[in-house]
Design a protein around this motif. Structure first.
Motif, PDB file in Angstrom:
ATOM      1  N   PRO A   1      43.475  48.052  43.939  1.00 31.79           N
ATOM      2  CA  PRO A   1      43.577  47.304  42.604  1.00 31.79           C
ATOM      3  C   PRO A   1      44.451  47.993  41.874  1.00 31.79           C
ATOM      4  CG  PRO A   1      41.585  48.732  42.901  1.00 31.79           C
ATOM      5  CD  PRO A   1      42.156  48.806  44.272  1.00 31.79           C
ATOM      6  N   SER A   2      44.925  46.959  40.745  1.00 24.96           N
ATOM      7  CA  SER A   2      45.844  47.433  39.758  1.00 24.96           C
ATOM      8  C   SER A   2      44.856  48.427  38.713  1.00 24.96           C
ATOM      9  CB  SER A   2      46.224  46.366  39.013  1.00 24.96           C
ATOM     10  OG  SER A   2      47.018  45.529  39.775  1.00 24.96           O
ATOM     11  N   THR A   3      45.521  49.273  38.081  1.00 27.74           N
ATOM     12  CA  THR A   3      44.853  49.972  37.189  1.00 27.74           C
ATOM     13  C   THR A   3      44.745  49.340  36.015  1.00 27.74           C
ATOM     14  OG1 THR A   3      46.980  51.087  36.209  1.00 27.74           O
ATOM     15  CG2 THR A   3      45.779  52.102  38.086  1.00 27.74           C
ATOM     16  N   ARG A   4      43.940  49.711  34.913  1.00 31.12           N
ATOM     17  CA  ARG A   4      43.776  49.163  33.496  1.00 31.12           C
ATOM     18  C   ARG A   4      45.054  49.080  32.926  1.00 31.12           C
ATOM     19  NH1 ARG A   4      39.937  47.221  29.999  1.00 31.12           N
ATOM     20  NH2 ARG A   4      40.182  47.247  27.810  1.00 31.12           N
TER      21      ARG A   4
ATOM     22  N   GLU B   1      37.562  39.147  30.977  1.00 34.18           N
ATOM     23  CA  GLU B   1      37.231  39.821  29.909  1.00 34.18           C
ATOM     24  C   GLU B   1      38.059  40.932  29.254  1.00 34.18           C
ATOM     25  OE1 GLU B   1      33.868  41.905  31.913  1.00 34.18           O
ATOM     26  OE2 GLU B   1      32.653  40.116  31.787  1.00 34.18           O
ATOM     27  N   LEU B   2      39.272  41.220  29.978  1.00 34.11           N
ATOM     28  CA  LEU B   2      40.299  41.890  29.463  1.00 34.11           C
ATOM     29  C   LEU B   2      41.047  41.168  28.575  1.00 34.11           C
ATOM     30  CD1 LEU B   2      41.990  44.648  29.605  1.00 34.11           C
ATOM     31  CD2 LEU B   2      43.363  43.759  31.464  1.00 34.11           C
ATOM     32  N   ILE B   3      41.152  39.721  28.968  1.00 33.54           N
ATOM     33  CA  ILE B   3      42.145  38.951  28.077  1.00 33.54           C
ATOM     34  C   ILE B   3      41.428  38.742  26.975  1.00 33.54           C
ATOM     35  CG2 ILE B   3      42.702  36.439  27.912  1.00 33.54           C
ATOM     36  CD1 ILE B   3      43.216  36.570  31.081  1.00 33.54           C
ATOM     37  N   ASP B   4      40.161  38.540  26.903  1.00 33.52           N
ATOM     38  CA  ASP B   4      39.286  38.336  25.810  1.00 33.52           C
ATOM     39  C   ASP B   4      39.593  39.574  24.734  1.00 33.52           C
ATOM     40  OD1 ASP B   4      37.505  36.837  24.015  1.00 33.52           O
ATOM     41  OD2 ASP B   4      36.066  38.351  24.610  1.00 33.52           O
ATOM     42  N   SER B   5      39.364  40.729  25.358  1.00 34.33           N
ATOM     43  CA  SER B   5      39.429  42.034  24.614  1.00 34.33           C
ATOM     44  C   SER B   5      40.830  42.020  23.818  1.00 34.33           C
ATOM     45  CB  SER B   5      39.316  43.181  25.514  1.00 34.33           C
ATOM     46  OG  SER B   5      39.370  44.537  24.668  1.00 34.33           O
ATOM     47  N   LEU B   6      41.826  41.698  24.786  1.00 33.38           N
ATOM     48  CA  LEU B   6      43.126  41.880  24.069  1.00 33.38           C
ATOM     49  C   LEU B   6      43.512  40.926  22.897  1.00 33.38           C
ATOM     50  CD1 LEU B   6      45.243  42.694  27.305  1.00 33.38           C
ATOM     51  CD2 LEU B   6      44.638  44.244  25.488  1.00 33.38           C
TER      52      LEU B   6
END
Length: 539
Positions: free
Chosen positions: A214-217, A250-255
């Motif tokens: 998987p891709s890293t954060r 959830e990452l999109i929402d955070s950014l």
């Protein structure tokens, strides 16, 4: 005299009081509002991220004042463009991987991989973009050269459409497989073999057996920001990301909450059972920049890799029909679960059999509900007798697929079935609207190529001279609507975006030329000189 001075001061004061302070005024523009009447304007005022008023330059400047005033000097302005079907996150990740788009031979693919590895020296090479239909030898490659050059480094590279994967022996071993040890009978996909041994090419469901780290954060964040920059450069302000996971959403929402990610995203959730259970229970998630209210389902594979499900055998492969990704019963189960929620079902369907089956599943699940706005993504090959099934289903289509596939599509399906292929005007006539996208990175991000392919039906080489199946070309007005207000409608967002009207988000693009008036061959030369989201200049 004193009375006269007092009167003048009073008039000036009254006039200044009439002028409302706003955040941004744009004047002297050639504005296509894409409102109900498709009317034009010259200027608008923006306050708190929304269009406050739209009209002539005189009307706006008489009634509003702002610290920032942009004189467009006659340039064309359109609503912020919407890509109704793309892979935004995938595009971003692709910037961190080997890019194989435009390669003209497998040897060139090898060269690109070698160059990438010399620069990056990664432990597992991934990438996308090869297309054997662009090569002199139009056959699937094999892993033989990869095994020789990269015996210890796993390689997994996707075909341009994402429906075929080429892997080397190291990747097979990493996944617990080998040339002779692999599942022999799977549904919805295929392991390509020769003399009983794997060639390295896997189709659709078979790709799931390949393990990729998987891709890293950090990679994910960089990817999202890179994708945003690319999209803004083309005047795109909203994207429909077709098939993403809960962690990515959830990452999109955070950014977006931190202000780093300003682009608006309509998220189609990948329709795994875990995601179906989670999001149907949680309900719609809606902010000004994120809308989570749909599921992306795969009906079949791609035409280029012969994975699209056809009613009759492929014309260029005897006895081969392609395949549905899941069992027929599974589509009914998915549709029933989504129909019981407020969510939308958006299904990838390429072949005439897949379109027929999915449309009938929709009909059964919806029981003629009129405003669920379920979508068929691609709708590439449709049987003539099945077009009427789109009366209650939105066609979400990508015009550049027609001009990319036209060189070989008829070989796949024959001269009669191709008449129901890429039939955008007919689909528009049936439903009344079409949502237009690119399907990038399968195709280029550039929305002006979408406009060109829809209207002119040629590729950028000017082929064919008279356009491809011109009976299914769209008008310029229809095309701009498909890239703005109709795309917004397909996302249940037509009241907040898709046109330049008071009360809507101030998303717009200033173009280098009037895309509605320039000659057809000049359309691809169009660029977005500036892009605004919420009245903020982002490009």
């Amino acid at each position: 005299m004193k009375k006269l001075i007092f009167l003048i001061v009073l008039i000036v004061s009254f006039t200044s009081c009439k002028q409302q302070e706003v955040d941004l005024i744009v004047t002297n523009a050639n504005i296509y509002t894409v409102n109900t009447n498709f009317s034009k304007a010259q200027a608008f005022a923006i306050k708190n991220g929304k269009f406050l008023a739209v009209g002539t330059t005189q009307e706006i400047t008489e009634n509003y004042t702002a610290k920032e005033i942009v004189d467009a000097q006659g340039q064309t302005i359109v609503p912020g463009l919407i890509d109704a079907h793309c892979h935004f996150y995938g595009l971003g990740l692709q910037q961190q991987r080997v890019n194989l788009e435009g390669t003209k031979s497998f040897d060139e693919v090898i060269q690109q991989i070698s160059k990438f590895q010399d620069e990056k020296n990664v432990s597992y090479i991934t990438g996308r973009g090869w297309d054997q239909n662009d090569w002199e030898v139009k056959e699937f490659p094999t892993k033989k050269k990869l095994d020789k050059l990269f015996p210890r480094t796993p390689i997994a590279i996707r075909r341009v459409d994402g429906h075929a994967l080429l892997v080397n022996d190291a990747a097979l071993q990493y996944s617990g497989l080998s040339e002779t040890n692999f599942p022999k009978d799977i549904s919805g996909g295929e392991f390509i073999t020769k003399n009983g041994r794997l060639t390295g090419v896997l189709i659709d469901a078979a790709m799931r057996y390949i393990k990729i780290p998987p891709s890293t954060r950090k990679e994910s964040i960089l990817g999202l920001l890179d994708a945003q920059k690319i999209n803004f450069s083309y005047g795109l302000t909203t994207v429909d990301d077709a098939g993403i996971s809960q962690p990515t959403i959830e990452l999109i929402d955070s950014l977006q909450n931190t202000g780093d990610l300003k682009i608006r995203i309509y998220a189609m959730v990948s329709a795994t059972q875990q995601n179906l259970d989670y999001y149907t229970k949680k309900g719609i998630i809606k902010t000004d920049r994120l809308n989570v209210r749909s599921f992306k389902v795969y009906g079949d594979g791609a035409l280029g890799s012969r994975g699209a499900a056809m009613k009759k055998p492929y014309s260029d492969r005897e006895g081969h029909f392609g395949a549905l990704i899941y069992s027929p019963k599974r589509y009914q189960e998915i549709a029933k679960q989504i129909a019981a929620s407020a969510y939308q079902m958006n299904t990838h369907a390429i072949g005439d059999s897949a379109n027929y089956w999915v449309l009938n599943v929709y009909k059964e699940a919806l029981k003629n509900e009129s405003d669920r706005r379920w979508r068929i993504e691609h709708a590439q090959i449709v049987d003539h007798q099945d077009f009427d099934l789109f009366k209650n289903v939105i066609p979400s289509i990508q015009p550049t697929h027609a001009t990319s596939d036209m060189y070989w599509a008829e070989d796949r399906v024959g001269s009669e079935r191709i008449k129901g292929g890429y039939a955008y005007k007919k689909l528009l006539d049936i439903y009344g609207k079409v949502a237009l996208g690119t399907d990038y990175p399968v195709e280029q991000v550039n929305p002006f190529l979408t406009f060109y392919a829809a209207v002119v039906r040629k590729d950028i080489k000017g082929y064919p001279a008279n356009g491809y199946q011109m009976e299914n070309a769209l008008s310029r007005e229809e095309t701009l609507k498909g890239m703005t207000i109709w795309a917004a409608y397909a996302n249940f967002e037509e009241h907040e975006k898709g046109s330049i009207e008071a009360g809507k988000f101030a998303d717009f693009a200033i173009l280098s030329q009037d895309i509605m008036q320039v000659s057809g061959e000049k359309i691809p030369e169009t660029t977005a000189t500036s892009t605004y989201v919420n009245g903020e200049k982002v490009h």
